[in-house]
Design an enzyme around this catalytic site. Structure first.
Site, PDB file in Angstrom:
ATOM      1  CG  HIS A  34      -1.977  -1.122   1.084  1.00  0.00           C
ATOM      2  ND1 HIS A  34      -3.289  -0.879   0.785  1.00  0.00           N
ATOM      3  CD2 HIS A  34      -1.860  -2.470   1.153  1.00  0.00           C
ATOM      4  CE1 HIS A  34      -3.949  -2.029   0.700  1.00  0.00           C
ATOM      5  NE2 HIS A  34      -3.096  -3.009   0.914  1.00  0.00           N
TER       6      HIS A  34
ATOM      7  CG  ASP B 287      -5.200   2.207   1.608  1.00  0.00           C
ATOM      8  OD1 ASP B 287      -6.308   1.675   1.475  1.00  0.00           O
ATOM      9  OD2 ASP B 287      -4.122   1.623   1.401  1.00  0.00           O
TER      10      ASP B 287
HETATM   11  C1  UDX Z   1      -0.356  -6.641  -0.433  1.00  0.00           C
HETATM   12  C2  UDX Z   1      -1.332  -7.729  -0.897  1.00  0.00           C
HETATM   13  O1  UDX Z   1      -0.865  -9.010  -0.556  1.00  0.00           O
HETATM   14  C3  UDX Z   1      -1.629  -7.585  -2.351  1.00  0.00           C
HETATM   15  O2  UDX Z   1      -2.445  -8.644  -2.798  1.00  0.00           O
HETATM   16  C4  UDX Z   1      -2.324  -6.275  -2.536  1.00  0.00           C
HETATM   17  O3  UDX Z   1      -2.687  -6.105  -3.882  1.00  0.00           O
HETATM   18  C5  UDX Z   1      -1.429  -5.144  -2.046  1.00  0.00           C
HETATM   19  O4  UDX Z   1      -1.014  -5.389  -0.702  1.00  0.00           O
HETATM   20  P1  UDX Z   1       2.038  -7.648  -1.349  1.00  0.00           P
HETATM   21  O5  UDX Z   1       1.608  -9.017  -1.022  1.00  0.00           O
HETATM   22  O6  UDX Z   1       3.267  -7.176  -0.725  1.00  0.00           O
HETATM   23  O7  UDX Z   1       0.867  -6.573  -1.139  1.00  0.00           O
HETATM   24  O8  UDX Z   1       2.215  -7.694  -2.966  1.00  0.00           O
HETATM   25  P2  UDX Z   1       2.314  -6.599  -4.095  1.00  0.00           P
HETATM   26  O9  UDX Z   1       1.034  -5.863  -4.253  1.00  0.00           O
HETATM   27  O10 UDX Z   1       2.796  -7.295  -5.288  1.00  0.00           O
HETATM   28  O11 UDX Z   1       3.389  -5.551  -3.581  1.00  0.00           O
HETATM   29  C6  UDX Z   1       4.731  -5.911  -3.356  1.00  0.00           C
HETATM   30  C7  UDX Z   1       5.615  -4.738  -3.677  1.00  0.00           C
HETATM   31  O12 UDX Z   1       6.900  -5.012  -3.154  1.00  0.00           O
HETATM   32  C8  UDX Z   1       5.763  -4.482  -5.168  1.00  0.00           C
HETATM   33  O13 UDX Z   1       5.734  -3.108  -5.434  1.00  0.00           O
HETATM   34  C9  UDX Z   1       7.125  -5.073  -5.503  1.00  0.00           C
HETATM   35  O14 UDX Z   1       7.810  -4.403  -6.542  1.00  0.00           O
HETATM   36  C10 UDX Z   1       7.869  -4.897  -4.207  1.00  0.00           C
HETATM   37  N1  UDX Z   1       8.898  -5.947  -4.050  1.00  0.00           N
HETATM   38  C11 UDX Z   1       8.535  -7.244  -3.884  1.00  0.00           C
HETATM   39  C12 UDX Z   1      10.219  -5.585  -4.087  1.00  0.00           C
HETATM   40  O15 UDX Z   1      10.555  -4.405  -4.271  1.00  0.00           O
HETATM   41  N2  UDX Z   1      11.157  -6.559  -3.939  1.00  0.00           N
HETATM   42  C13 UDX Z   1      10.849  -7.848  -3.747  1.00  0.00           C
HETATM   43  O16 UDX Z   1      11.775  -8.667  -3.609  1.00  0.00           O
HETATM   44  C14 UDX Z   1       9.485  -8.216  -3.721  1.00  0.00           C
END
Ligand code: UDX
Length: 459
Positions: free
Chosen positions: A21, A117
């Site tokens: 987020h 949010d």
């Molecule tokens: C959470 C929820 O799980 C997701 O479903 C929702 O849409 C947003 O909140 P998350 O699970 O962390 O998020 O997944 P995602 O939405 O893909 O966000 C992860 C972020 O971390 C991305 O911006 C990605 O670029 C970043 N990231 C991930 C990194 O910078 N490095 C990594 O190794 C892994």
């Protein structure tokens, strides 16, 4: 260089305090700054202390400030349950936010608008106590918000146990819907959290969503009939330059320790020869599922870069770690510079949980996906990835709820080697071009950001 906006121009941006987020709201803040607005983005005291940030810190042109969520020492991990975290965050956060708005209003930097949010709906109530403009910022795809809207208004009954039909969306089987609405009693706090996003939405002056019009045109049209939204995404930094290279300030709010070694490692690999695997900042797999993934990756014969954050490393056995080392084709890291990785031509496919940010990043960088969604919005994102945008394959679980090594291996092969995979890459490229069009000057998302600014100026 865009014109400086005079008059009412100080926007306070308040994300829910988790990585998925914070990232899109930081990028949106930067975009507002590039259009001449002054933006202060809030994080929690816990996050700021863990990152050694000062309230005067600048992330590019975005200023940082902090409020308490009631868990200054340990953050979410300190709470006994999600219920207690959310209720204390609301109680302490509201007070802390009031103090912060008063602090700014007491000098000549008064807040004009709060972009919040909707997972922290109480922020809108506080903004309205001060007579401020309030804009909701939905960080997830429009389709997911439309599902929650229907549930909130009783237009679809929960638990969802048979296919649901919502105007603008493909027919959704329960496995395609967010698990919160399929099994609300299993996730009571999360169910309330996502449904209640709509409980005070009538007080919001604008609704923004991190998507772009052509990606979800029918969904946006359908949602706009009941709840008008402006698409302002994707909030992926500089992807229009064909390489999403975050600047140093983008990494400041990484909640995990970044390891940049994958970039050097990728440089030595041929084009489209690497599988990139990351399941975001929250998904945790069982040891059995981790083993299936590990065996599948080794069996494909491709190179692979696998992000396993600290909270999940215990589920990969030491023995398996040694096997991966011995195979000589795998690199495991705690947290990677994901945007740079996805921009690298060595990456041929993204094995992902389909978090909304990861999905948008893959679309914007033209990378096809193998999807293993787990919870929240991810199953719906994966449904669109496979059946609507046709840029990936969603894996199927066996009767024990496990995705087997054969299923993973076969799907990776399809995406990496087969004609269907080639077609997905072509489709991904098309979405990438449409995403660029949306954020370029005059594109739908750029136009909607300008509408937001106009609204702020005339209010
Ligand atoms: C959470 C929820 O799980 C997701 O479903 C929702 O849409 C947003 O909140 P998350 O699970 O962390 O998020 O997944 P995602 O939405 O893909 O966000 C992860 C972020 O971390 C991305 O911006 C990605 O670029 C970043 N990231 C991930 C990194 O910078 N490095 C990594 O190794 C892994």
């Amino acid at each position: 260089m865009e014109e400086k906006v005079s008059g009412r121009n100080h926007v306070l941006v308040v994300p829910y305090p988790s990585q998925g987020h914070i990232n899109p709201m930081l990028q949106f803040s930067k975009r507002l700054c590039s259009k001449g607005l002054r933006v202060t983005m809030l994080t929690t005291v816990f996050i700021s202390n863990s990152m050694h940030l000062q309230s005067s810190s600048l992330l590019g042109s975005v200023q940082l400030d902090f409020i308490s969520d009631g868990y200054d020492e340990g953050g979410f991990a300190e709470a006994v349950s999600i219920e207690s975290y959310l209720s204390r965050m609301e109680e302490v956060g509201s007070k802390s936010l009031r103090e912060l708005i008063k602090k700014y209003n007491g000098c000549d930097e008064g807040i004009d608008c709060v972009v919040y949010d909707p997972l922290v709906i109480w922020v809108l109530d506080v903004a309205k106590e001060f007579g401020l403009l309030g804009a909701a910022f939905f960080t997830q795809m429009c389709a997911v918000n439309l599902i929650y809207y229907h549930v909130y208004h009783g237009l679809i009954k929960v638990p969802i146990s048979s296919p649901i039909s919502i105007p603008g969306l493909p027919l959704l089987h329960p496995r395609d819907a967010p698990p919160f609405v399929c099994n609300p009693s299993f996730y009571p706090a999360y169910f309330q959290l996502v449904i209640n996003q709509f409980s005070n939405i009538h007080k919001a002056d604008l609704l923004l969503v991190n998507s772009f019009y052509k990606l979800e045109d029918q969904v946006v049209d359908s949602m706009s009939k009941v709840c008008p939204v402006l698409t302002i995404g994707p909030t992926v930094p500089s992807f229009h330059l064909d390489k999403a290279i975050p600047d140093d300030t983008d990494n400041v709010l990484n909640l995990f320790e970044l390891d940049s070694s994958p970039i050097t490692w990728l440089k030595q690999k041929p084009p489209q020869s690497v599988i990139y695997i990351s399941f975001g900042s929250m998904v945790c797999f069982s040891s059995h599922q981790m083993e299936e993934i590990a065996f599948a990756l080794m069996a494909t014969g491709f190179n692979f870069l696998w992000v396993i954050p600290d909270f999940n490393t215990k589920n990969l056995s030491e023995e398996m770690g040694k096997k991966i080392d011995a195979c000589g084709r795998g690199l495991i890291v705690n947290w990677a510079p994901q945007l740079e990785v996805l921009s690298n031509h060595a990456v041929g496919c993204f094995f992902t949980h389909c978090g909304w940010n990861s999905t948008l990043e893959a679309l914007c960088l033209g990378v096809p996906m193998v999807a293993l969604p787990q919870w929240t919005d991810q199953p719906t994102d994966a449904k669109f990835v496979q059946d609507v945008w046709k840029v990936g394959i969603r894996l199927k679980e066996d009767e024990n709820g496990i995705v087997t090594r054969e299923e993973i291996q076969n799907s990776i092969r399809v995406v990496m080697e087969k004609e269907l995979g080639r077609q997905m890459r072509i489709n991904a490229k098309k979405w990438k071009e449409l995403a660029i069009e949306a954020v370029t000057q005059g594109g739908t998302s750029d136009h909607n950001i300008n509408l937001f600014i106009k609204h702020l100026k005339k209010s």
